[in-house]
Design a protein around this motif. Structure first.
Motif: not given
Length: 259
Positions: A22-30, A35-37, A44-45, A50-52
């Protein structure tokens, strides 16, 4: 009263809770699509699923002077204990905060618009808790609707709908929580929200978009940490395990840590 955060503990939690693949990221997102954030900065991820699980935040009442109100999130950031505190609300958090502060020597008043505390609990429990809080020294004002809060000297004054007023050094509102869905752009992926801002899901925690799931307080089902954890486990088992494990939200045991 300031919260104590241990860097060593945080490092330990990070090592033990982070899956290897896995990987993690602390960032604002849209959200860009189902399938894409898109993260702040343009990265882009993409993922098949995707789990909210963004939780919820305190919801302050809409009244004049709401900017003076503390939330439960603010409580442990106070530089010092107030001499007196008014707590607006009559649910879990209001009762727990009132008991905690009273136990620390704060003159505490519990102000609730309803006719009894802990709506939905057995009436005999409501009555016994009410009496226990009074014996603890907590002043309880039922059927009391706060209409405004104003600064008054070194503290604050609450105006009630019946014309009375109350004073305290600080005022805390424990009047519910709101799902953290604002600003995520989930609508761009086709996800809908209900009137409270929560994400509707089916029995498998799947949204109306097949690739997007949601668990925990953001769905506003049973807003308890152990339930959110079990919902997350069930989604993982559904997607990557060899069994279906639908979470049954009926008859979930709850506990209130009161006086």
């Amino acid at each position: 009263m300031r919260s104590v955060k241990s860097p060593g503990l945080k490092r330990c939690i990070g090592r033990t809770s982070k899956p290897r693949a896995s990987s993690s990221s602390r960032s604002a997102l849209r959200w860009s699509d189902a399938h894409t954030i898109r993260l702040q900065g343009g990265r882009l991820l993409r993922a098949r699923h995707i789990l909210v699980a963004t939780g919820a935040r305190p919801a302050l009442p809409d009244l004049p002077g709401a900017g003076y109100l503390l939330s439960s999130d603010d409580l442990f950031e106070l530089p010092a204990l107030p001499r007196s505190l008014c707590v607006i609300g009559g649910g879990y958090i209001a009762v727990e905060v009132a008991g905690l502060l009273a136990g620390l020597g704060v003159k505490t008043t519990l102000v609730h618009r309803g006719g009894s505390l802990l709506r939905g609990f057995d009436e005999d429990l409501q009555r016994s808790l009410h009496q226990a809080l009074i014996e603890r020294g907590i002043q309880i004002e039922l059927n009391a609707v706060v209409t405004r809060v104003v600064a008054a000297g070194a503290g604050f004054e609450l105006s009630l709908a019946d014309g009375r007023s109350l004073r305290a050094d600080r005022v805390l509102a424990a009047t519910g929580r709101r799902p953290n869905t604002d600003g995520l752009g989930l609508d761009a992926a086709g996800v809908l929200f209900d009137a409270a801002g929560a994400i509707p899901v089916d029995r498998d925690s799947r949204t109306r978009v097949p690739s997007i799931f949601a668990v925990g307080d953001v769905t506003n089902r049973v807003n308890l940490t152990p339930v959110a954890i079990r919902e997350g486990h069930a989604v993982a088992e559904l997607l990557f395990g060899d069994k279906l494990a639908t979470v049954d939200h009926r008859n979930v045991a709850t506990a209130v840590f009161s006086t």
